[in-house]
Motif scaffolding. Sequence first.
Motif, PDB file in Angstrom:
ATOM      1  N   TRP A 169       8.490  47.129  19.076  1.00  0.00           N
ATOM      2  CA  TRP A 169       8.427  45.802  18.452  1.00  0.00           C
ATOM      3  C   TRP A 169       8.309  45.912  16.927  1.00  0.00           C
ATOM      4  O   TRP A 169       8.957  45.163  16.192  1.00  0.00           O
ATOM      5  CB  TRP A 169       7.236  45.036  19.016  1.00  0.00           C
ATOM      6  N   ARG A 170       7.495  46.860  16.431  1.00  0.00           N
ATOM      7  CA  ARG A 170       7.362  47.046  14.983  1.00  0.00           C
ATOM      8  C   ARG A 170       8.668  47.535  14.380  1.00  0.00           C
ATOM      9  O   ARG A 170       9.023  47.147  13.255  1.00  0.00           O
ATOM     10  CB  ARG A 170       6.222  48.024  14.679  1.00  0.00           C
ATOM     11  N   TRP A 171       9.392  48.398  15.090  1.00  0.00           N
ATOM     12  CA  TRP A 171      10.692  48.841  14.599  1.00  0.00           C
ATOM     13  C   TRP A 171      11.659  47.665  14.477  1.00  0.00           C
ATOM     14  O   TRP A 171      12.387  47.551  13.489  1.00  0.00           O
ATOM     15  CB  TRP A 171      11.282  49.892  15.544  1.00  0.00           C
ATOM     16  N   VAL A 172      11.672  46.790  15.484  1.00  0.00           N
ATOM     17  CA  VAL A 172      12.584  45.643  15.458  1.00  0.00           C
ATOM     18  C   VAL A 172      12.232  44.713  14.305  1.00  0.00           C
ATOM     19  O   VAL A 172      13.115  44.210  13.593  1.00  0.00           O
ATOM     20  CB  VAL A 172      12.541  44.902  16.805  1.00  0.00           C
ATOM     21  N   GLN A 173      10.937  44.480  14.084  1.00  0.00           N
ATOM     22  CA  GLN A 173      10.516  43.595  13.004  1.00  0.00           C
ATOM     23  C   GLN A 173      10.841  44.169  11.625  1.00  0.00           C
ATOM     24  O   GLN A 173      11.083  43.416  10.677  1.00  0.00           O
ATOM     25  CB  GLN A 173       9.007  43.322  13.108  1.00  0.00           C
ATOM     26  N   ARG A 174      10.874  45.464  11.503  1.00  0.00           N
ATOM     27  CA  ARG A 174      11.147  46.093  10.208  1.00  0.00           C
ATOM     28  C   ARG A 174      12.636  46.249   9.936  1.00  0.00           C
ATOM     29  O   ARG A 174      13.105  45.945   8.821  1.00  0.00           O
ATOM     30  CB  ARG A 174      10.465  47.480  10.157  1.00  0.00           C
ATOM     31  N   TYR A 175      13.390  46.686  10.930  1.00  0.00           N
ATOM     32  CA  TYR A 175      14.775  47.055  10.684  1.00  0.00           C
ATOM     33  C   TYR A 175      15.786  46.019  11.149  1.00  0.00           C
ATOM     34  O   TYR A 175      16.959  46.117  10.783  1.00  0.00           O
ATOM     35  CB  TYR A 175      15.074  48.402  11.352  1.00  0.00           C
ATOM     36  N   GLY A 176      15.393  45.033  11.948  1.00  0.00           N
ATOM     37  CA  GLY A 176      16.313  43.968  12.315  1.00  0.00           C
ATOM     38  C   GLY A 176      16.749  43.126  11.123  1.00  0.00           C
ATOM     39  O   GLY A 176      17.952  42.981  10.864  1.00  0.00           O
ATOM     40  N   PRO A 177      15.803  42.557  10.344  1.00  0.00           N
ATOM     41  CA  PRO A 177      16.211  41.818   9.133  1.00  0.00           C
ATOM     42  C   PRO A 177      16.916  42.684   8.097  1.00  0.00           C
ATOM     43  O   PRO A 177      17.824  42.217   7.408  1.00  0.00           O
ATOM     44  CB  PRO A 177      14.877  41.273   8.597  1.00  0.00           C
ATOM     45  N   GLU A 178      16.506  43.948   7.978  1.00  0.00           N
ATOM     46  CA  GLU A 178      17.154  44.842   7.014  1.00  0.00           C
ATOM     47  C   GLU A 178      18.613  45.083   7.377  1.00  0.00           C
ATOM     48  O   GLU A 178      19.489  45.128   6.498  1.00  0.00           O
ATOM     49  CB  GLU A 178      16.400  46.175   6.964  1.00  0.00           C
ATOM     50  N   LEU A 179      18.875  45.219   8.666  1.00  0.00           N
ATOM     51  CA  LEU A 179      20.252  45.392   9.121  1.00  0.00           C
ATOM     52  C   LEU A 179      21.087  44.160   8.800  1.00  0.00           C
ATOM     53  O   LEU A 179      22.232  44.267   8.335  1.00  0.00           O
ATOM     54  CB  LEU A 179      20.263  45.663  10.628  1.00  0.00           C
ATOM     55  N   GLU A 180      20.517  42.967   8.999  1.00  0.00           N
ATOM     56  CA  GLU A 180      21.260  41.735   8.736  1.00  0.00           C
ATOM     57  C   GLU A 180      21.540  41.555   7.243  1.00  0.00           C
ATOM     58  O   GLU A 180      22.636  41.145   6.843  1.00  0.00           O
ATOM     59  CB  GLU A 180      20.463  40.547   9.282  1.00  0.00           C
ATOM     60  N   GLN A 181      20.578  41.880   6.395  1.00  0.00           N
ATOM     61  CA  GLN A 181      20.761  41.717   4.953  1.00  0.00           C
ATOM     62  C   GLN A 181      21.785  42.699   4.403  1.00  0.00           C
ATOM     63  O   GLN A 181      22.623  42.323   3.570  1.00  0.00           O
ATOM     64  CB  GLN A 181      19.421  41.901   4.241  1.00  0.00           C
ATOM     65  N   ARG A 182      21.749  43.939   4.859  1.00  0.00           N
ATOM     66  CA  ARG A 182      22.698  44.924   4.339  1.00  0.00           C
ATOM     67  C   ARG A 182      24.098  44.724   4.901  1.00  0.00           C
ATOM     68  O   ARG A 182      25.083  45.123   4.263  1.00  0.00           O
ATOM     69  CB  ARG A 182      22.204  46.335   4.671  1.00  0.00           C
ATOM     70  N   PHE A 187       6.004  32.527  14.615  1.00  0.00           N
ATOM     71  CA  PHE A 187       7.213  31.935  14.042  1.00  0.00           C
ATOM     72  C   PHE A 187       7.993  32.942  13.195  1.00  0.00           C
ATOM     73  O   PHE A 187       9.208  33.075  13.350  1.00  0.00           O
ATOM     74  CB  PHE A 187       6.831  30.715  13.191  1.00  0.00           C
ATOM     75  N   GLN A 188       7.323  33.653  12.286  1.00  0.00           N
ATOM     76  CA  GLN A 188       8.023  34.603  11.433  1.00  0.00           C
ATOM     77  C   GLN A 188       8.579  35.773  12.236  1.00  0.00           C
ATOM     78  O   GLN A 188       9.652  36.304  11.916  1.00  0.00           O
ATOM     79  CB  GLN A 188       7.085  35.098  10.322  1.00  0.00           C
ATOM     80  N   ALA A 189       7.854  36.186  13.264  1.00  0.00           N
ATOM     81  CA  ALA A 189       8.384  37.242  14.126  1.00  0.00           C
ATOM     82  C   ALA A 189       9.639  36.777  14.850  1.00  0.00           C
ATOM     83  O   ALA A 189      10.595  37.555  15.029  1.00  0.00           O
ATOM     84  CB  ALA A 189       7.315  37.677  15.132  1.00  0.00           C
ATOM     85  N   ALA A 190       9.658  35.509  15.269  1.00  0.00           N
ATOM     86  CA  ALA A 190      10.858  34.955  15.907  1.00  0.00           C
ATOM     87  C   ALA A 190      12.024  34.930  14.929  1.00  0.00           C
ATOM     88  O   ALA A 190      13.165  35.268  15.293  1.00  0.00           O
ATOM     89  CB  ALA A 190      10.562  33.548  16.431  1.00  0.00           C
ATOM     90  N   ARG A 191      11.775  34.549  13.678  1.00  0.00           N
ATOM     91  CA  ARG A 191      12.848  34.504  12.683  1.00  0.00           C
ATOM     92  C   ARG A 191      13.416  35.888  12.419  1.00  0.00           C
ATOM     93  O   ARG A 191      14.646  36.065  12.352  1.00  0.00           O
ATOM     94  CB  ARG A 191      12.318  33.898  11.388  1.00  0.00           C
ATOM     95  N   ARG A 192      12.548  36.897  12.294  1.00  0.00           N
ATOM     96  CA  ARG A 192      13.030  38.249  12.027  1.00  0.00           C
ATOM     97  C   ARG A 192      13.806  38.811  13.212  1.00  0.00           C
ATOM     98  O   ARG A 192      14.811  39.504  13.034  1.00  0.00           O
ATOM     99  CB  ARG A 192      11.847  39.161  11.681  1.00  0.00           C
ATOM    100  N   THR A 193      13.338  38.511  14.431  1.00  0.00           N
ATOM    101  CA  THR A 193      14.050  39.006  15.606  1.00  0.00           C
ATOM    102  C   THR A 193      15.414  38.350  15.741  1.00  0.00           C
ATOM    103  O   THR A 193      16.412  39.014  16.060  1.00  0.00           O
ATOM    104  CB  THR A 193      13.213  38.744  16.869  1.00  0.00           C
TER     105      THR A 193
END
Length: 287
Positions: free
Chosen positions: A52-65, A193-199
């Motif tokens: 879950w911590r990996w998804v929260q860290r690298y999911g938004p990063e993948l979308e931005q890059r 809420f923020q976790a839902a947005r990042r996921t």
Amino acid sequence: MATRPAIFKWRQTEPVLILCAVRWYLRYSLSLRDVEELLEERGLEADHTTVWRWVQRYGPELEQRMRRHLKPTNKSWRVDETYVRVKGRWCYMYRAIDSAGATIDFLLSGLRDADAAKRLFRKALSHASHPQPRVINTDRAPIYGSAIPDIKKEGILRRRCRHRPVQYLNNILEQDHRAIKRRVNAKQGFREFQAARRTIQGYEAMHMIRKGQVRWVGRNDVRRQIHSSTSSLNCQLEITTSTLIGPISASPSKLQHFRSKPSRWSRDRKHWNTLPLRAQQRQQRAS
């Protein structure tokens, strides 16, 4: 020895394994414990909270890059909202796609009002890959009738853009909602809420890669899609047949190597020998 990317600093697990777990979770309808079990089958012990911590860290990063490598969308937009349960209450996820089905952007909001719709338009029009739309198709919700003129007054949306409230033209967007809702339902909702947005950012990124919106990545080219999701985070992954089974760049102590059993049948120099080994030995003894 390859240099570890800076984004993976202080991570004890290999970057390839982290991205493989994140990609499984975001791409398929799997829960965190399902990903934990898949990693355990391959010899890596990782708790579901770690995934879950990996998804929260690298999911938004993948979308931005990935945004900088998107193909441009067309000028006919479809905008609609759907429902997502967050911490026991319904929230609204606004989504926009073009007439060809390419994802433009999304916005998660706690309220269904004109301000949320205006934030979606501001966010979508801030990216260089989304040109000014010629027409925006919505349903007959009154929030869009007030949000679109306000955005035109702000100068963000050009005045020649036409608002078309035709319900049946949004069927392509209703079908596109299913790819995101299917993954959300498999996770049994969100608890913050923020976790839902990042996921959901990660869901949308993998969904855009799957639809072939990234440059030089085909819609049905699975290997190049995997390479695109890993190279976006400066992590090179060798794409081979064993990659589809599990990551191959980790140390042998962390991964289980699958070896094929030796075949029982052998080939003679002149012809195919289809006799079992014991029958061959009996013939040799008799001769």
